[in-house]
Design an enzyme around this catalytic site. Structure first.
Site, PDB file in Angstrom:
ATOM      1  N   ASP A  11       0.889  -1.162   0.000  1.00  0.00           N
ATOM      2  CA  ASP A  11       0.000   0.000   0.000  1.00  0.00           C
ATOM      3  C   ASP A  11       0.930   1.215   0.000  1.00  0.00           C
ATOM      4  O   ASP A  11       2.107   1.103   0.351  1.00  0.00           O
ATOM      5  CB  ASP A  11      -0.890  -0.029   1.251  1.00  0.00           C
ATOM      6  N   MET A  12       0.434   2.368  -0.386  1.00  0.00           N
ATOM      7  CA  MET A  12       1.302   3.547  -0.424  1.00  0.00           C
ATOM      8  C   MET A  12       1.128   4.423   0.814  1.00  0.00           C
ATOM      9  O   MET A  12       1.988   4.462   1.682  1.00  0.00           O
ATOM     10  CB  MET A  12       1.048   4.364  -1.699  1.00  0.00           C
ATOM     11  N   ASP A  13       0.000   5.123   0.895  1.00  0.00           N
ATOM     12  CA  ASP A  13      -0.188   6.102   1.970  1.00  0.00           C
ATOM     13  C   ASP A  13      -0.243   5.420   3.337  1.00  0.00           C
ATOM     14  O   ASP A  13      -1.057   4.528   3.566  1.00  0.00           O
ATOM     15  CB  ASP A  13      -1.485   6.895   1.737  1.00  0.00           C
ATOM     16  N   ASP A 169      -1.600  -0.646   6.113  1.00  0.00           N
ATOM     17  CA  ASP A 169      -1.823   0.015   7.401  1.00  0.00           C
ATOM     18  C   ASP A 169      -3.304   0.195   7.708  1.00  0.00           C
ATOM     19  O   ASP A 169      -3.664   0.465   8.850  1.00  0.00           O
ATOM     20  CB  ASP A 169      -1.159   1.398   7.412  1.00  0.00           C
TER      21      ASP A 169
END
Length: 200
Positions: A11-13, A169
């Site tokens: 995942d990025m953010d 997250d």
């Protein structure tokens, strides 16, 4: 570390990139502009859900009758993101894991952000060259919490879903990874990477 998995998905953010304050600032301005209430716990629970879907959920949750479309609110928020992006984003310590695996195993980013914004953020953080594939919310029919984003990552990496590991997250992303049949690592629990996003 996690060598039994053939493909790595981030995942990025809040996972590969520390961008919580970027999005909190943009959301705060956008929601105030369109007179949508800000509920920290609700916003945090929607981390990973794309902007337009988040707007639709908020409008329904607060039973609002607003004139602006989710597209208009999305454009307003994204404009703020673009203006302030350099002030807020930086890689998390998971970037070291990505560097260690570059060229050894295929790696993808599967994000609830839209592709153009995600590309920009990865470039600013110096992570573009580490990632083989990027799947944004605009590339799939059903974004997170549906499994489509991560299944598309696996397809592009040419790795079976059960051979993929996902670093996440957010609850929506963890649900997406599990629904895709992938092993998921909660980066807060395992790596103490905390997304500084709408914290009380």
């Amino acid at each position: 570390m996690y060598t039994e998995y053939e493909g790595i998905i981030f995942d990025m953010d809040g996972t590969l990139v520390d961008s919580g304050r970027l999005h909190q600032n943009a959301w705060t301005q956008a929601l105030n502009q369109y007179q949508i209430p800000i509920n920290f716990a609700l916003m945090r629970s929607l981390a990973g859900v794309p902007t337009k879907e988040t707007v639709d959920i908020l409008v329904k949750h607060f039973d609002l009758n607003i004139q602006a479309s989710s597209d208009e609110i999305n454009e307003f928020k994204e404009a703020i993101v673009k203006e302030t992006i350099h002030q807020y984003v930086k890689p998390t310590k998971l970037a070291e894991f990505a560097r260690d695996n570059a060229g050894k195993r295929p790696m993808a980013v599967g994000t609830g952000a839209y592709t153009a914004e995600a590309k920009h953020i990865l470039e600013i953080c110096g992570l573009t060259e580490l990632i083989d594939h990027l799947v944004g919310a605009d590339q799939v029919k059903n974004p997170k919490p549906a499994p489509d984003t991560f299944l598309r990552c696996a397809e592009l990496m040419k790795v079976k879903p059960e051979k993929c590991i996902v670093f996440e997250d957010a609850p929506a992303g963890m649900q997406a990874a599990k629904s895709a049949g992938m092993f998921v690592v909660d980066v807060l629990e395992v790596m103490q990477i905390k997304n500084d996003y709408f914290l009380e």
